[in-house]
Scaffold this motif. Structure first.
Motif, PDB file in Angstrom:
ATOM      1  N   GLU A 195       0.817  -1.211   0.000  1.00  0.00           N
ATOM      2  CA  GLU A 195       0.000   0.000   0.000  1.00  0.00           C
ATOM      3  C   GLU A 195       0.854   1.267   0.000  1.00  0.00           C
ATOM      4  O   GLU A 195       1.799   1.407   0.781  1.00  0.00           O
ATOM      5  N   GLU A 196       0.473   2.166  -0.893  1.00  0.00           N
ATOM      6  CA  GLU A 196       1.113   3.470  -1.063  1.00  0.00           C
ATOM      7  C   GLU A 196       2.611   3.362  -1.336  1.00  0.00           C
ATOM      8  O   GLU A 196       3.382   4.289  -1.077  1.00  0.00           O
ATOM      9  N   LYS A 197       3.038   2.211  -1.894  1.00  0.00           N
ATOM     10  CA  LYS A 197       4.437   2.032  -2.279  1.00  0.00           C
ATOM     11  C   LYS A 197       4.567   1.509  -3.704  1.00  0.00           C
ATOM     12  O   LYS A 197       5.044   2.199  -4.585  1.00  0.00           O
ATOM     13  N   GLU A 198       4.117   0.273  -3.919  1.00  0.00           N
ATOM     14  CA  GLU A 198       4.269  -0.311  -5.256  1.00  0.00           C
ATOM     15  C   GLU A 198       3.410  -1.560  -5.418  1.00  0.00           C
ATOM     16  O   GLU A 198       2.968  -2.172  -4.442  1.00  0.00           O
ATOM     17  N   TYR A 199       3.209  -1.920  -6.681  1.00  0.00           N
ATOM     18  CA  TYR A 199       2.569  -3.193  -7.014  1.00  0.00           C
ATOM     19  C   TYR A 199       3.149  -3.696  -8.323  1.00  0.00           C
ATOM     20  O   TYR A 199       3.775  -2.936  -9.084  1.00  0.00           O
ATOM     21  N   ALA A 200       2.974  -4.988  -8.578  1.00  0.00           N
ATOM     22  CA  ALA A 200       3.531  -5.594  -9.794  1.00  0.00           C
ATOM     23  C   ALA A 200       2.567  -6.641 -10.332  1.00  0.00           C
ATOM     24  O   ALA A 200       1.852  -7.302  -9.569  1.00  0.00           O
ATOM     25  N   PHE A 201       2.566  -6.787 -11.653  1.00  0.00           N
ATOM     26  CA  PHE A 201       1.773  -7.817 -12.320  1.00  0.00           C
ATOM     27  C   PHE A 201       2.676  -8.602 -13.269  1.00  0.00           C
ATOM     28  O   PHE A 201       3.494  -8.013 -13.976  1.00  0.00           O
ATOM     29  N   GLU A 202       2.512  -9.901 -13.264  1.00  0.00           N
ATOM     30  CA  GLU A 202       3.196 -10.764 -14.220  1.00  0.00           C
ATOM     31  C   GLU A 202       2.179 -11.261 -15.232  1.00  0.00           C
ATOM     32  O   GLU A 202       1.092 -11.709 -14.863  1.00  0.00           O
ATOM     33  N   VAL A 203       2.549 -11.192 -16.494  1.00  0.00           N
ATOM     34  CA  VAL A 203       1.630 -11.501 -17.591  1.00  0.00           C
ATOM     35  C   VAL A 203       1.733 -12.970 -17.983  1.00  0.00           C
ATOM     36  O   VAL A 203       2.837 -13.528 -18.058  1.00  0.00           O
ATOM     37  N   ASN A 204       0.590 -13.576 -18.246  1.00  0.00           N
ATOM     38  CA  ASN A 204       0.572 -14.941 -18.787  1.00  0.00           C
ATOM     39  C   ASN A 204       0.824 -14.856 -20.288  1.00  0.00           C
ATOM     40  O   ASN A 204      -0.101 -14.703 -21.084  1.00  0.00           O
ATOM     41  N   THR A 205       2.084 -14.937 -20.656  1.00  0.00           N
ATOM     42  CA  THR A 205       2.453 -14.786 -22.064  1.00  0.00           C
ATOM     43  C   THR A 205       2.156 -16.043 -22.891  1.00  0.00           C
ATOM     44  O   THR A 205       2.342 -16.027 -24.106  1.00  0.00           O
ATOM     45  N   ASN A 206       1.708 -17.097 -22.221  1.00  0.00           N
ATOM     46  CA  ASN A 206       1.355 -18.334 -22.941  1.00  0.00           C
ATOM     47  C   ASN A 206      -0.105 -18.363 -23.369  1.00  0.00           C
ATOM     48  O   ASN A 206      -0.551 -19.357 -23.957  1.00  0.00           O
ATOM     49  N   ALA A 207      -0.845 -17.310 -23.070  1.00  0.00           N
ATOM     50  CA  ALA A 207      -2.254 -17.256 -23.478  1.00  0.00           C
ATOM     51  C   ALA A 207      -2.352 -17.349 -25.001  1.00  0.00           C
ATOM     52  O   ALA A 207      -1.555 -16.738 -25.715  1.00  0.00           O
ATOM     53  N   PRO A 208      -3.331 -18.104 -25.518  1.00  0.00           N
ATOM     54  CA  PRO A 208      -3.452 -18.302 -26.974  1.00  0.00           C
ATOM     55  C   PRO A 208      -3.574 -16.996 -27.760  1.00  0.00           C
ATOM     56  O   PRO A 208      -3.086 -16.904 -28.885  1.00  0.00           O
ATOM     57  N   ASP A 209      -4.231 -16.002 -27.168  1.00  0.00           N
ATOM     58  CA  ASP A 209      -4.446 -14.743 -27.883  1.00  0.00           C
ATOM     59  C   ASP A 209      -3.467 -13.646 -27.470  1.00  0.00           C
ATOM     60  O   ASP A 209      -3.665 -12.471 -27.805  1.00  0.00           O
ATOM     61  N   TYR A 210      -2.409 -14.020 -26.730  1.00  0.00           N
ATOM     62  CA  TYR A 210      -1.447 -12.999 -26.314  1.00  0.00           C
ATOM     63  C   TYR A 210      -0.713 -12.469 -27.542  1.00  0.00           C
ATOM     64  O   TYR A 210      -0.091 -13.249 -28.287  1.00  0.00           O
ATOM     65  N   PRO A 211      -0.729 -11.143 -27.782  1.00  0.00           N
ATOM     66  CA  PRO A 211      -0.259 -10.613 -29.078  1.00  0.00           C
ATOM     67  C   PRO A 211       1.219 -10.250 -29.164  1.00  0.00           C
ATOM     68  O   PRO A 211       1.708  -9.951 -30.254  1.00  0.00           O
ATOM     69  N   TYR A 212       1.948 -10.262 -28.040  1.00  0.00           N
ATOM     70  CA  TYR A 212       3.306  -9.722 -28.052  1.00  0.00           C
ATOM     71  C   TYR A 212       4.366 -10.824 -28.019  1.00  0.00           C
ATOM     72  O   TYR A 212       4.117 -11.912 -27.491  1.00  0.00           O
ATOM     73  N   PRO A 213       5.556 -10.559 -28.555  1.00  0.00           N
ATOM     74  CA  PRO A 213       6.580 -11.608 -28.713  1.00  0.00           C
ATOM     75  C   PRO A 213       7.441 -11.829 -27.462  1.00  0.00           C
ATOM     76  O   PRO A 213       8.660 -11.907 -27.543  1.00  0.00           O
ATOM     77  N   PHE A 214       6.787 -11.894 -26.291  1.00  0.00           N
ATOM     78  CA  PHE A 214       7.533 -12.045 -25.052  1.00  0.00           C
ATOM     79  C   PHE A 214       7.361 -13.434 -24.448  1.00  0.00           C
ATOM     80  O   PHE A 214       6.259 -13.979 -24.431  1.00  0.00           O
ATOM     81  N   LYS A 215       8.454 -13.959 -23.924  1.00  0.00           N
ATOM     82  CA  LYS A 215       8.410 -15.203 -23.163  1.00  0.00           C
ATOM     83  C   LYS A 215       8.092 -14.914 -21.708  1.00  0.00           C
ATOM     84  O   LYS A 215       7.523 -15.740 -20.997  1.00  0.00           O
ATOM     85  N   TYR A 216       8.479 -13.701 -21.284  1.00  0.00           N
ATOM     86  CA  TYR A 216       8.264 -13.274 -19.902  1.00  0.00           C
ATOM     87  C   TYR A 216       8.032 -11.770 -19.895  1.00  0.00           C
ATOM     88  O   TYR A 216       8.705 -11.026 -20.616  1.00  0.00           O
ATOM     89  N   LEU A 217       7.063 -11.312 -19.096  1.00  0.00           N
ATOM     90  CA  LEU A 217       6.801  -9.885 -18.985  1.00  0.00           C
ATOM     91  C   LEU A 217       6.257  -9.577 -17.592  1.00  0.00           C
ATOM     92  O   LEU A 217       5.304 -10.216 -17.137  1.00  0.00           O
TER      93      LEU A 217
END
Length: 276
Positions: A195-217
């Motif tokens: 709270e009132e500092k930071e947050y982070a999200f990790e993307v499921n790059t293995n999703a069938p409709d994921y549009p970007y060329p990343f293995k990890y994001l």
């Protein structure tokens, strides 16, 4: 001086000295190639001097798209030399052919060196992961800023590359949200929430409709108080490409797009925060 700057410096030095030599000694070089047309060496020399100056500019600025264009030009020089050496469209002496082959080899090695250095830009040491950082100072308290940027359910209202967001489950750390852009969609999991500092999200790059060329994001959003009326917003993106060649061929393009997207996002956040 980083590896990319060193590789560019070597190219600038070789191209510049070669250009000066061709302009200053064009008659002798023409004799070496056994051709009466010395003006072509003058023109080539002048072009090389100009080329070296563009490289010197990029040693300082390191615009990755322009660096990629420098590598493309080096590659075209090598390809053109190979074509001339194989098909012999001009009546050039054996010595001239040897000089041309030697120069093509040097240029090829410089192109490879620059490509390897370009592939390493924005990389975190020994991890094979790239990191991009964007930040903005806004005129508001840290509490006011946090309230706006932590509204992760409405991220699509400020992010130009996201059309819709839905919270699937949870809140804070462990939250899962779905995001979509056009026909593409993916999920993201919150891996950090303070709270009132930071947050982070990790993307499921293995999703069938994921549009970007990343293995990890992974995206990380932070707020830091400068004083009682100013707050710094920091965005860090860590990512890894699916293919190694994308580190040098695709990264210069995506970095520009990343920058434009982040700029619009920060503009939208700043407008929301400073209007309140």
């Amino acid at each position: 001086m980083n590896q990319l700057q060193k590789a560019l410096q070597l190219n600038a030095l070789f191209s510049g000295l070669s250009g000066i030599l061709l302009v200053a000694a064009h008659n002798r070089v023409a004799g070496l190639f056994d051709t009466p047309n010395s003006s072509v060496f003058q023109v080539t020399g002048a072009a090389l001097i100009y080329f070296s100056l563009t490289i010197v500019y990029e040693i300082k600025h390191q615009n990755l798209l322009r660096v990629l264009f420098i590598i493309v030009q080096d590659s075209l020089w090598v390809i053109g030399s190979i074509i001339v050496l194989i098909f012999q469209p001009f009546d050039i002496s054996m010595t001239g052919n040897g000089v041309m082959a030697a120069i093509a080899l040097i240029v090829l090695l410089m192109a490879i060196s620059q490509t390897n250095a370009l592939a390493q830009t924005d990389s975190i040491a020994n991890k094979g992961i790239k990191q991009l950082r964007f930040e903005r100072t806004v005129k508001a308290t840290i509490a006011s800023v946090w309230k706006v940027i932590s509204d992760v359910a409405n991220y699509h209202e400020v992010a130009p590359n996201v059309d819709d967001v839905k919270i699937i489950s949870g809140e804070g750390k462990g939250m899962v949200r779905s995001c979509s852009h056009g026909k593409d969609s993916w999920t993201e999991t919150c891996s950090l929430w303070e709270e009132e500092k930071e947050y982070a999200f990790e993307v499921n790059t293995n999703a069938p409709d994921y549009p970007y060329p990343f293995k990890y994001l992974k995206g990380n959003w932070k707020v830091e108080a400068i004083d009682n009326s100013q707050t710094r917003v920091i965005m860090l993106f860590e990512f890894e490409y699916k293919r190694k060649f994308q580190n040098w061929l695709l990264h210069p393009i995506l970095k520009v797009k990343f920058g434009k997207t982040a700029e619009k996002l920060l503009n939208n956040w700043q407008n929301q925060i400073e209007k309140k």
